[in-house]
Design an enzyme around this catalytic site. Structure first.
Site, short mmCIF file in Angstrom:
data_model
loop_
_atom_site.label_atom_id
_atom_site.label_comp_id
_atom_site.label_asym_id
_atom_site.label_seq_id
_atom_site.Cartn_x
_atom_site.Cartn_y
_atom_site.Cartn_z
N ALA A 54 37.19 79.50 -42.40
CA ALA A 54 37.23 80.68 -43.25
C ALA A 54 36.02 80.58 -44.19
CB ALA A 54 38.52 80.69 -44.05
N GLU A 96 40.75 71.23 -44.19
CA GLU A 96 41.14 71.92 -45.42
C GLU A 96 41.48 70.97 -46.57
OE1 GLU A 96 41.92 72.94 -42.41
OE2 GLU A 96 41.92 75.13 -42.30
N GLU A 111 41.74 77.29 -35.99
CA GLU A 111 42.99 78.06 -35.99
C GLU A 111 42.87 79.31 -35.11
OE1 GLU A 111 43.09 77.91 -40.38
OE2 GLU A 111 45.18 77.29 -40.16
N GLY A 170 39.73 77.55 -40.24
CA GLY A 170 40.10 78.84 -39.65
C GLY A 170 39.49 79.05 -38.27
N1 CO8 Z 1 32.23 79.05 -45.23
C1 CO8 Z 1 31.08 79.56 -45.76
N2 CO8 Z 1 29.86 79.11 -45.42
C2 CO8 Z 1 29.77 78.11 -44.52
C3 CO8 Z 1 30.92 77.53 -43.92
C4 CO8 Z 1 32.20 78.05 -44.31
N3 CO8 Z 1 33.34 77.60 -43.79
N4 CO8 Z 1 30.54 76.55 -43.10
C5 CO8 Z 1 29.19 76.52 -43.15
N5 CO8 Z 1 28.72 77.46 -44.00
C6 CO8 Z 1 27.33 77.74 -44.36
C7 CO8 Z 1 26.76 76.69 -45.27
O1 CO8 Z 1 27.14 76.92 -46.61
C8 CO8 Z 1 25.29 76.86 -45.03
O2 CO8 Z 1 24.84 77.99 -45.75
P1 CO8 Z 1 23.49 77.88 -46.69
O3 CO8 Z 1 22.40 77.60 -45.67
O4 CO8 Z 1 23.42 79.22 -47.32
O5 CO8 Z 1 23.71 76.74 -47.60
C9 CO8 Z 1 25.20 77.22 -43.54
O6 CO8 Z 1 26.51 77.67 -43.19
C10 CO8 Z 1 24.85 76.03 -42.65
O7 CO8 Z 1 25.77 75.00 -42.93
P2 CO8 Z 1 25.31 73.50 -43.30
O8 CO8 Z 1 23.98 73.51 -43.91
O9 CO8 Z 1 26.44 72.88 -44.05
O10 CO8 Z 1 25.19 72.88 -41.84
P3 CO8 Z 1 25.37 71.35 -41.43
O11 CO8 Z 1 24.88 71.23 -40.03
O12 CO8 Z 1 24.78 70.46 -42.44
O13 CO8 Z 1 26.96 71.10 -41.46
C11 CO8 Z 1 29.27 71.67 -41.03
C12 CO8 Z 1 27.80 71.78 -40.54
C13 CO8 Z 1 29.73 70.21 -40.89
C14 CO8 Z 1 30.10 72.54 -40.12
C15 CO8 Z 1 29.35 72.11 -42.50
O14 CO8 Z 1 28.73 73.37 -42.64
C16 CO8 Z 1 30.75 72.23 -43.03
O15 CO8 Z 1 31.38 71.21 -43.32
N6 CO8 Z 1 31.26 73.46 -43.18
C17 CO8 Z 1 32.54 73.72 -43.78
C18 CO8 Z 1 33.66 73.36 -42.82
C19 CO8 Z 1 35.00 73.61 -43.46
O16 CO8 Z 1 35.36 72.98 -44.45
N7 CO8 Z 1 35.78 74.53 -42.88
C20 CO8 Z 1 37.09 74.85 -43.38
C21 CO8 Z 1 37.01 75.98 -44.34
S1 CO8 Z 1 38.56 76.29 -45.14
C22 CO8 Z 1 39.43 77.16 -44.03
O17 CO8 Z 1 38.98 77.43 -42.94
C23 CO8 Z 1 40.78 77.57 -44.47
C24 CO8 Z 1 41.50 78.38 -43.41
C25 CO8 Z 1 42.71 79.02 -43.96
C26 CO8 Z 1 42.31 80.09 -44.94
C27 CO8 Z 1 43.47 80.90 -45.33
C28 CO8 Z 1 43.06 81.99 -46.32
C29 CO8 Z 1 42.56 81.47 -47.64
#
Ligand code: CO8
Length: 260
Positions: free
Chosen positions: A66, A135, A115, A112
């Site tokens: 998400a 999460e 999911e 998400g």
């Molecule tokens: N949301 C928003 N932006 C994201 C997300 C995300 N989930 N994942 C990556 N991005 C963005 C980064 O912020 C970055 O943007 P910017 O260049 O502007 O800084 C861009 O994508 C590229 O990402 P990275 O530079 O971090 O790329 P890496 O190769 O270094 O890392 C990863 C890749 C490991 C995938 C890393 O991006 C990461 O850990 N992402 C987050 C993963 C995460 O925690 N996902 C779970 C999110 S919470 C969720 O899904 C809850 C679901 C239930 C919600 C219910 C309603 C509230």
């Protein structure tokens, strides 16, 4: 509706939907969920479309979760509403969709994103795919059905460990766990997934819709899956596809299903 976050491509009886926010690793914001819901509603009544493949744009991610930036300031009520609305518009809708939806997991499927892949009817993955529910690293738990669907797919103990450690698993482990059905090279993923989808579209779409409903019944509160199966099974006998399928068998020819 104008789609800004998703792409749609049609090929024979297949629709390929690509979540297209590569700069955010295809993170699911509200707008993307609404667009997916709208497109799926349209495709459900489109007679041409017999199966759907869901994938992510670029070579890095299916969906990295998400959109964290969108909900980082939310309170309890806003968070619950976001989860409830998302589950209704997308995750439950995908799970109960009457046409087969296959997730082609082409990279990170996190939070998400995993999911969504788990809500699909089954999954294929590229060898570089990485899957997890991270999460708890954000002080959250999965909110789009992950605490329910992950144990259903891989067993309670493995799901507990994945959710509690927040660690990602690679494609081979996901295959071993039964989280994905097939792993292929990324360059072959779509072609491979389309081949499976085409096999499905040769079969009776009415029967497939009923099979989805019947299989899903076991995973819904208060519904006896075995009773639901008997009901859906009986309903098949009223369809033209059933008559065609059995007649073709007896006449030793290939069935020509009309989906009615
Ligand atoms: N949301 C928003 N932006 C994201 C997300 C995300 N989930 N994942 C990556 N991005 C963005 C980064 O912020 C970055 O943007 P910017 O260049 O502007 O800084 C861009 O994508 C590229 O990402 P990275 O530079 O971090 O790329 P890496 O190769 O270094 O890392 C990863 C890749 C490991 C995938 C890393 O991006 C990461 O850990 N992402 C987050 C993963 C995460 O925690 N996902 C779970 C999110 S919470 C969720 O899904 C809850 C679901 C239930 C919600 C219910 C309603 C509230």
């Amino acid at each position: 509706m104008n789609y800004e976050n998703i792409l749609i491509e049609k090929e024979k009886n297949l629709a390929i939907i690509t979540i297209n926010r590569p700069k955010s690793l295809n993170a699911l914001n509200k707008a993307t969920i609404e667009e997916l819901n709208h497109l799926l509603i349209t495709l459900e009544s489109d007679k041409e479309t017999k199966a759907i493949i869901l994938t992510g744009s670029g070579e890095k991610a299916f969906v990295a979760g998400a959109d964290i930036k969108e909900f980082s300031n939310f309170n309890t009520s806003e968070g619950s509403q976001l989860a409830a609305k998302g589950q209704e518009l997308l995750f439950d809708y995908v799970q109960n969709y009457s046409k087969p939806i296959i997730a082609a997991v082409n990279g990170f499927a996190l939070g998400g994103g995993l999911e969504l892949a788990m809500a699909a009817h089954f999954r294929t993955a590229s060898s570089n795919a990485r899957m997890g529910l991270p999460e708890v690293t954000l002080g959250l738990i999965p909110g789009y059905g992950g605490t329910q669907r992950l144990p259903q797919l891989i067993g309670k103990g493995r799901a507990m460990e994945m959710i509690m450690t927040a660690e990602m698993i690679n494609a081979d482990k996901a295959l071993d766990f039964g989280l994905v059905n097939h792993v292929v090279e990324q360059s072959e993923l779509l072609t491979f997934t389309k081949q499976i989808a085409q096999k499905i579209t040769n079969n009776s779409s009415t029967a497939i819709g009923k099979a989805i409903k019947s299989i899903n019944a076991n995973y819904r509160d208060g519904i006896n899956g075995f009773h639901e199966e008997i009901k859906c099974f009986g309903e098949c006998f009223d369809t033209e596809d059933f008559k065609e399928g059995t007649t073709a068998f007896i006449e030793k020819r290939k069935a020509e299903f009309k989906g009615t």
